[in-house]
Design an enzyme around this catalytic site. Structure first.
Site, PDB file in Angstrom:
ATOM      1  N   CYS A  41      -4.100  11.671  12.824  1.00 11.39           N
ATOM      2  CA  CYS A  41      -5.213  12.459  12.309  1.00 11.39           C
ATOM      3  C   CYS A  41      -5.654  11.862  10.989  1.00 11.39           C
ATOM      4  CB  CYS A  41      -4.762  13.893  12.062  1.00 11.39           C
ATOM      5  SG  CYS A  41      -4.183  14.704  13.549  1.00 11.39           S
TER       6      CYS A  41
ATOM      7  N   HIS B  77      -0.137  -0.993  17.394  1.00 14.17           N
ATOM      8  CA  HIS B  77      -0.208   0.426  17.762  1.00 14.17           C
ATOM      9  C   HIS B  77       0.949   0.829  18.650  1.00 14.17           C
ATOM     10  CE1 HIS B  77      -4.257  -0.830  16.655  1.00 14.17           C
ATOM     11  NE2 HIS B  77      -4.285   0.334  16.057  1.00 14.17           N
TER      12      HIS B  77
ATOM     13  N   HIS C 214     -11.121  -7.518   7.043  1.00 12.74           N
ATOM     14  CA  HIS C 214     -10.359  -7.182   8.244  1.00 12.74           C
ATOM     15  C   HIS C 214     -11.127  -6.147   9.054  1.00 12.74           C
ATOM     16  CE1 HIS C 214      -7.292  -5.780  10.940  1.00 12.74           C
ATOM     17  NE2 HIS C 214      -7.484  -4.561  10.486  1.00 12.74           N
TER      18      HIS C 214
ATOM     19  N   CYS D 117     -10.854  -3.817  12.867  1.00 19.39           N
ATOM     20  CA  CYS D 117     -10.043  -3.530  14.048  1.00 19.39           C
ATOM     21  C   CYS D 117     -10.923  -2.989  15.173  1.00 19.39           C
ATOM     22  CB  CYS D 117      -8.909  -2.578  13.765  1.00 19.39           C
ATOM     23  SG  CYS D 117      -8.970  -1.650  12.261  1.00 19.39           S
TER      24      CYS D 117
ATOM     25  N   GLU E 158       0.803  -1.238   0.000  1.00 21.45           N
ATOM     26  CA  GLU E 158       0.000   0.000   0.000  1.00 21.45           C
ATOM     27  C   GLU E 158       0.832   1.284   0.000  1.00 21.45           C
ATOM     28  OE1 GLU E 158      -3.288  -0.131   2.850  1.00 21.45           O
ATOM     29  OE2 GLU E 158      -3.430  -2.303   2.672  1.00 21.45           O
TER      30      GLU E 158
ATOM     31  N   GLU F  44     -18.275   0.269  14.520  1.00 21.79           N
ATOM     32  CA  GLU F  44     -18.463   1.624  15.022  1.00 21.79           C
ATOM     33  C   GLU F  44     -19.658   2.310  14.358  1.00 21.79           C
ATOM     34  OE1 GLU F  44     -14.671   2.873  13.494  1.00 21.79           O
ATOM     35  OE2 GLU F  44     -15.610   4.595  12.564  1.00 21.79           O
TER      36      GLU F  44
HETATM   37  N1  GLN Z   1      -5.321  -2.746   4.808  1.00 19.57           N
HETATM   38  C1  GLN Z   1      -5.244  -1.676   5.743  1.00 19.57           C
HETATM   39  C2  GLN Z   1      -3.831  -1.501   6.241  1.00 19.57           C
HETATM   40  O1  GLN Z   1      -3.159  -2.467   6.392  1.00 19.57           O
HETATM   41  C3  GLN Z   1      -6.163  -1.900   6.919  1.00 19.57           C
HETATM   42  C4  GLN Z   1      -6.094  -0.784   7.900  1.00 19.57           C
HETATM   43  C5  GLN Z   1      -7.178  -0.801   8.962  1.00 19.57           C
HETATM   44  O2  GLN Z   1      -7.792  -1.783   9.231  1.00 19.57           O
HETATM   45  N2  GLN Z   1      -7.431   0.284   9.585  1.00 19.57           N
HETATM   46  O3  GLN Z   1      -3.372  -0.418   6.499  1.00 19.57           O
HETATM   47 ZN    ZN Z   2      -7.123  -2.747  11.324  1.00 19.30          ZN
END
Ligand code: GLN
Ligand code: ZN
Length: 762
Positions: free
Chosen positions: A518, A696, A643, A645, A486, A607
């Protein structure tokens, strides 16, 4: 006289000064004093500009270096014991709680972080335990009150209210509200101190009042505010609720013995009459009529009509006018925008515009001239209604043509699993979530390209090399399913929005997501369509570099919707379906380009849940449907991943099942695999990749930790359906720690495979 008020101002600064200062301090480039100096300047500037805009009740203590809940945790002395060794340096302890700490022989992970109600802001979750004690642990609200006073600005300190603070926390063994009696003395003492310091008002944020409350929580509200009302010399109390209507908590909220009640009349517009009626006439009604969560210029005539209704019902003696919620959730200053065209810009209002709207309304209620802000509001409304950029007949026609079959894979998971065996993956396959480090070189190259200091060909060459290096690194680490990294993406939503019709982008419309992070949410102002493929060239190129399966990476429709500022002239569900169709076209093109694994990220599904349970079903139905429309056009042997989070899955596990992705990767390590319990109880039928380490934090997980987590996971999800991956994307990390962490992860997976083969030894 009607009072113009604000509930909170964004802290980051109009040029993200706070982000820069934090990151420079964290990297050791600048001192604590330098950071605190920047913070102080920002507060001063924000107080001054609020006052200059005509705001009469200006908030203080709405500022936070990292997060206001983290500040409150320290304020009430609820710092978890594992950080107390670091407390000789309070700032170090503060950031250790937020981000973890690994140096000087100390190794502590960060506290858990989660979404603030249904926003994209994250707060640090209070860690509570039965029998814990509280004490006043900081004087921040007093210090900021004094600091503003020294600048000649009278402020209203903002505190997270005691009941919401507990309800937002986590505790094992007893309900959180059982701690109320222990917590209240700290609030009582603090309110007394604020009174002595000269605060006339204090703002107690209790957003939990717009959520479903049980009897214990309700009783906690009554006890807390009864006791607070008895503190002698305390400031007057403005109880603030936001993010929705009070609903069945109306009687509770309007009967608490406070001096004033703030209500959200944007999202909770329907409650206006009921609140007017129920709130005793001797209380202040603070009317949140300017949307604190979106970027559209307010319809001031409409807002004024609401305020007049309140005036007719209760007079304006005890009326405040404010934003629906803190302005934390909207961008700071539209004057920093250079790229928006004039028409679009005229439709928008950022935090500083909203202050003007609020004070214009307050003056108008009292019979003042309507003035400039009203003119801008009327002009924006008329121009949007007439714009051809907003409604496109082709998009409407495509929506009409969607059939139920389009939201269904050809065969059920079991058949797809067989077909996908041709991918040749081992037991416990390893993969990552998509992004690799966005190093300073990557960001610099993008910035140069954007500033036209670097031509397209050279930028493209750079990205190709970067992608190739990432592929080689993954191969040598021994990962099983690769990603392209990415590098070409700035942000997972912006990247797509920029290539879709109906989206607009700001240059500086930053909103805090967590800590120094941000985001710049796109603005969806019109019908969405995909004029051309968006990611196919990069994924095809990445796949051409390796024999291993390459996972193509898309952002899902719900997340694109959720992380954007969305138009308010049609239902969100309709906008979401428009986006789903655009992603579906991309999925078809990726498969045709030879990609066998496609991940559609939906980190924002949870969310988006309405705060009230009664509204969940309807939301989940359209959200799941959008994902399925986007992900279903593929063959059985094409593997769809998703995915998520920060999701607490217990509540929505059936909806996640209904999405019918072949593999779902989820965040788990920060809450120690608790989430997996949901998967165990529900018997999630497809494959799961529970995150085995927290991305994180810069902390590198040990092999043992990973093996242990996998052993625990294997107890609830059969190993044949288990994947091994980090919690989330790696873009915020540096390569050395990423390589070290992934090396341990791959080794951990190998060891776990051996142990499983040997019959399991944990
Ligand atoms: N594919 C995204 C990444 O790896 C997923 C990010 C996310 O879930 N916030 O950055
Ligand atoms: Zn994630």
């Amino acid at each position: 006289m009607t009072i113009a008020t604000n509930l909170g101002f964004p802290r980051i600064g109009k040029h993200r000064e706070l982000k820069r200062a934090l990151e420079s301090h964290w990297s050791g480039k600048s001192s604590a004093d330098a950071l605190l100096g920047v913070a102080k300047e920002l507060r001063a500037e924000h107080w001054r500009l609020q006052r200059a805009a005509g705001i009469e009740h200006v908030p203080s203590n709405d500022f936070a270096l990292y997060d206001q809940v983290l500040d409150t945790i320290q304020l009430v002395g609820a710092t978890p014991p594992r950080y107390t060794a670091l407390e000789s340096n309070p700032l170090r302890a503060h950031f250790a709680m937020a981000r973890g700490f690994q140096a000087d022989g100390v190794d502590v992970p960060a506290m858990e972080m989660t979404k603030w109600f249904d926003t994209n802001y994250h707060y640090i979750v209070p860690e509570l335990f039965p029998g814990m004690s509280f004490r006043r642990g900081s004087d921040k609200p007093l210090a900021e009150l004094r600091e503003a006073a020294a600048l000649g600005v009278t402020t209203r300190p903002v505190l997270v209210g005691p009941v919401s603070l507990l309800l937002l926390g986590k505790m094992h063994g007893a309900p959180v509200v059982t701690l109320l009696d222990r917590l209240l003395p700290v609030y009582e003492e603090l309110l007394g101190a604020l009174g002595r310091e000269g605060a006339a008002w204090v703002q107690l944020d209790e957003p939990c009042l717009v959520t479903d409350l049980d009897g214990a929580a309700e009783a906690a509200f009554r006890t807390a505010y009864e006791r607070i009302s008895k503190v002698s010399g305390a400031p007057r109390t403005l109880l603030t609720t936001y993010f929705g209507a009070l609903g069945d908590n109306l009687e509770l909220a309007t009967s608490l013995p406070v001096s004033g009640l703030h209500v959200d009349l944007v999202r909770g517009r329907e409650q206006l009459e009921a609140v007017c009626e129920a709130l005793p006439k001797d209380r202040v009604l603070s009317a949140g009529v300017v949307d604190g969560r979106n970027v559209w210029r307010a319809d001031l005539d409409d807002a004024l009509a609401s305020l007049k209704k309140i005036g007719d019902a209760r007079g304006t003696e005890k009326l405040f006018v404010g934003p629906s919620c803190s302005l934390l959730h909207c961008p700071v200053d539209r004057s920093t925008e250079t790229e928006l065209d004039a028409e679009l810009s005229s439709w928008l209002a950022f935090a500083t515009d909203k202050l003007e709207e609020i004070s214009a309304l307050a003056r108008a209620v009292d019979g003042g001239a309507l003035g400039d802000a009203f003119e801008k509001s009327r002009a924006a409304k008329a121009s949007r209604a007439a714009s051809k950029r907003v409604n496109r007949p082709a998009v409407a026609a495509r929506l009409e043509s969607v059939t139920a079959d389009m939201a269904r894979r050809k065969n059920p998971y079991a058949a797809r699993r067989e077909a996908q065996k041709t991918l040749g993956l081992p037991l416990l396959p390893t993969t990552t979530i998509g992004s690799f480090p966005q190093t300073s070189e990557v960001r610099a190259a993008r910035a140069e390209h954007k500033a036209k200091k670097r031509d397209g060909a050279s930028y493209e060459k750079f990205l190709r090399e970067e992608t190739e290096r990432a592929v080689r690194r993954q191969e040598s680490l021994g990962l099983d399913v690769l990603v392209h990294g990415e590098f070409e993406r700035n942000d997972m939503v912006e990247y797509f929005g920029e290539q879709l019709d109906g989206f607009a982008f700001t240059k500086n419309g930053w909103v805090q997501s967590y800590g120094s992070r941000c985001v710049k949410p796109p603005i969806i102002y019109g019908d969405v369509a995909r004029p051309a493929p968006m990611t196919v060239a990069w994924s095809r190129y990445a796949q051409s570099l390796t024999k291993l399966p390459m996972k193509a990476m898309l952002t899902g429709p719900v997340t694109i919707l959720q992380w954007s500022f969305v138009r308010v002239d049609q239902p969100r569900s309709k906008t979401c379906r428009e986006i789903a169709l655009a992603i579906r076209d991309e999925v078809v093109d990726l498969e045709a380009a030879g990609l066998r694994v496609i991940q559609i990220d939906e980190p924002a599904i949870r969310e988006g849940l309405p705060l009230r349970r009664a509204e969940w079903r309807a939301y989940l139905d359209w959200a799941v449907d959008a994902f399925r429309v986007a992900s279903s056009p593929v063959r059985d042997d094409t593997q769809i991943h998703t995915h998520m989070c920060y999701s607490e899955f217990n509540d929505i596990i059936d909806a996640i099942g209904a999405m019918d992705a072949d593999v779902v990767s989820i965040e788990t390590s920060r809450s120690r695999m608790e989430l997996l319990e949901a998967f165990a109880t529900y018997r999630y039928p497809n494959e799961v990749g529970p995150g085995v380490y927290d991305i994180h934090s810069p902390r590198v997980p040990t092999i043992d930790e990973i093996v242990e987590l996998l052993a625990r996971a294997a107890k609830v999800v059969p190993a044949e359906r288990l994947w091994v991956n980090p919690d989330c994307g790696l873009k915020t990390r540096g390569w050395p720690e990423v390589e070290a962490a992934l090396r341990n992860m791959v080794e951990g997976a190998r060891r776990a495979r051996r142990e499983l083969a040997a019959g399991g030894s944990t």
